[in-house]
Design a protein around this motif. Structure first.
Motif, PDB file in Angstrom:
ATOM      1  N   GLN A 278      13.984  -8.490   8.315  1.00  0.00           N
ATOM      2  CA  GLN A 278      12.558  -8.728   8.177  1.00  0.00           C
ATOM      3  C   GLN A 278      12.393  -9.995   7.333  1.00  0.00           C
ATOM      4  OE1 GLN A 278       9.601  -6.074   9.152  1.00  0.00           O
ATOM      5  NE2 GLN A 278      11.215  -6.580  10.620  1.00  0.00           N
ATOM      6  N   GLU A 341      12.458   6.699   4.926  1.00  0.00           N
ATOM      7  CA  GLU A 341      11.562   5.609   4.553  1.00  0.00           C
ATOM      8  C   GLU A 341      12.236   4.244   4.709  1.00  0.00           C
ATOM      9  OE1 GLU A 341      10.182   6.288   0.596  1.00  0.00           O
ATOM     10  OE2 GLU A 341       9.381   8.275   1.061  1.00  0.00           O
ATOM     11  N   GLY A 344      11.745   2.901   8.205  1.00  0.00           N
ATOM     12  CA  GLY A 344      10.425   2.707   8.792  1.00  0.00           C
ATOM     13  C   GLY A 344      10.261   3.526  10.054  1.00  0.00           C
ATOM     14  N   GLY A 345       9.690   2.923  11.083  1.00  0.00           N
ATOM     15  CA  GLY A 345       9.473   3.633  12.342  1.00  0.00           C
ATOM     16  C   GLY A 345      10.771   4.045  13.013  1.00  0.00           C
TER      17      GLY A 345
END
Length: 390
Positions: A278, A341, A344-345
Motif C-alpha cells: 500500500q 485486521e 483488511g478485506g
C-alpha cells in the motif's frame, strides 16, 4: 525437512525438545503443509470433516514411536503439548479430529477402564482401528451438566439400559464407540459406558449451520433403551470427581490449542503483511501493522509459558484450570482479531487463513466452560461466596 520455528517462544521452551522429538514434529509439520493445508479452504467452506486424515496421522506414529518414549513408556508431556500446538497451528478441527481420539478418548479408557479393557483396546485407539468420542453435554445442560445430568442408566439382568440425549459431541459420527456419561437410575453414581455407536437405540445426527469448527462434525445423540453389557462400563468412573481426575492430565490442552491457533494466525498475518503493498511499499513497514504483530507475539509468549508450566507442573486442583481457560481464550480472541485486521478485506477470505482461526476461536471461547462460568468458579474460590444462581 520443514524447519521448526515458534515465534513468541521468548524463553526457548522449544529448545527443551529432544532431537527425536523435534524430528518427529518436523515430519508432522511437513505432512500437514503438503497434504492438509491445500484442501482446508474448500473443506472448511463445505463443512466436510477430516476423518480421512486420521489414518495418515496414525501412520506417523506421533505417540507410539519408541524413540519418543520416556522412562514411563510414554512420550513426554512437553512433546505431546507441541504436537497439539502443531496441529492447531494449522487448524483446530484437525487437532480435535486427532486429539479427541488419542488424548480424550484414550485418557478416559486409561483412567476409568480395567486392566483388561486397557489391554484390549489401547493398541486400536492409537492406530484408530478402535475409535471413540466423549459424550457428556446434553441439550439442556452444558456448563451445569454436573448438577443437571439427565441421561439415565438402569441396571438390568445382563447389563445396563441407557436413555437420554447428548449434544455438541465432537467426532460422534466418525467414531465406532461413544463414551456416554449417565447417572445411575435411583442412585447417586455417575457412570461411564463405552457404547458401540451402531447399537440399537443409538441415533446420531450432525449439527448443521455451524459458524465455527466446521471441520469437526459435532452431533446430537439420542439413546432410546440402549442395552450395554457390564463389560463395556468403565469401572473406575463412578462420580464427576472421577471424570475430573481422568482429565487432569489434559488440562493444559486448551492452553496449547490457544497457543497453536495464535501461531497459525500470526503466520498468516505476517505473510500477508510482507506481500501486501500500500502506498508503494509492503504494509509490514507501517507502525500500525507492526504494533498488531508485536501484540500477537506477546500473547503467544504468555500463552506458551502457561502451557509449558501446566504441562511440566500438572495442576491438581479444580479451580486453576478455569483461570487458565479464561486467560488462554482471551489471548486467543485478541490475537486472531488482530491478525484479521492486518489483512483488511483479504482477512475475510478463507484463502488467507485468518478467518478460520477467527471463527474457531469462538468455539474455544465457549467450550470447556464459557468465560462467564469459569469467572464464577474462580470468583467463588477467591471470595468464598458463590455467585451462581440459587
Amino acid at each position: 525437512m520443514t524447519a521448526l520455528d515458534y515465534p513468541g517462544d521468548l524463553l526457548g521452551f522449544g529448545d527443551d525438545l529432544t532431537g527425536p522429538e523435534r524430528a518427529k514434529l518436523a515430519v508432522l509439520r511437513a505432512y500437514l503443509e503438503e497434504h492438509v493445508r491445500p484442501v482446508l479452504p474448500e473443506r472448511w467452506e463445505a463443512g466436510e470433516n477430516l476423518a480421512d486424515f486420521r489414518a495418515p496421522l496414525a501412520a506417523l506414529h506421533l505417540l507410539d514411536d519408541p524413540a519418543l518414549f520416556a522412562t514411563d513408556g510414554e512420550p513426554r508431556p512437553l512433546y505431546r503439548g507441541f504436537v497439539t500446538l502443531e496441529l492447531c497451528r494449522l487448524d483446530l478441527g484437525l487437532s480435535i479430529t486427532y486429539g479427541g481420539q488419542v488424548n480424550m478418548f484414550r485418557t478416559l479408557v486409561h483412567a476409568g477402564g480395567s486392566p483388561e479393557q486397557i489391554a484390549a483396546w489401547d493398541a486400536g485407539i492409537l492406530d484408530f482401528s478402535f475409535t471413540g468420542c466423549f459424550a457428556l453435554t446434553e441439550p439442556d445442560h452444558g456448563s451445569d451438566v454436573a448438577g443437571g445430568l439427565a441421561t439415565r442408566a438402569r441396571r438390568t439382568a445382563d447389563g445396563w439400559m441407557l436413555d437420554g440425549a447428548k449434544r455438541w459431541i465432537g467426532n460422534a459420527t466418525i467414531s465406532d464407540n461413544i463414551v456416554v456419561i449417565a447417572r445411575e437410575d435411583g442412585g447417586e453414581r455417575v457412570l461411564a459406558f463405552v457404547v458401540p455407536s451402531d447399537a440399537p437405540g443409538v441415533q446420531r445426527s450432525v449439527i448443521v449451520h455451524k459458524g465455527a469448527t466446521r471441520l469437526v462434525h459435532n452431533a446430537d445423540i439420542t439413546l432410546d433403551g440402549v442395552v450395554v453389557r457390564e463389560g463395556r462400563r468403565l469401572p473406575r468412573i463412578v462420580s464427576f470427581a472421577d471424570i475430573n481426575r481422568a482429565f487432569r492430565r489434559l488440562r493444559a490442552t486448551i492452553v496449547w490449542s490457544s497457543a497453536g491457533m495464535q501461531l497459525g494466525a500470526y503466520r498468516a498475518a505476517l505473510d500477508h503483511a510482507q506481500r501486501r503493498e500500500q502506498f508503494g511499499r509492503p504494509i509490514a513497514g507501517f507502525q500500525l501493522i507492526q504494533d498488531k504483530l508485536v501484540q500477537i507475539t506477546a500473547n503467544i509468549a504468555q500463552t506458551l509459558a502457561l502451557a509449558v508450566r501446566t504441562t511440566t507442573h500438572p495442576i491438581e486442583d479444580d479451580v486453576s484450570p478455569s483461570l487458565l481457560k479464561r486467560i488462554a481464550a482471551d489471548r486467543l480472541r485478541e490475537s486472531v482479531a488482530l491478525a484479521r485486521e492486518v489483512m483488511g478485506g483479504d482477512g475475510l477470505l478463507l484463502d488467507h487463513d485468518a478467518i478460520r482461526f477467527f471463527s474457531d476461536s469462538e468455539a474455544v471461547y465457549t467450550f470447556e466452560g464459557t468465560r462467564e462460568m469459569n469467572t464464577l468458579i474462580v470468583g467463588r474460590a477467591l471470595t468464598g461466596h458463590s455467585a451462581f444462581p440459587r
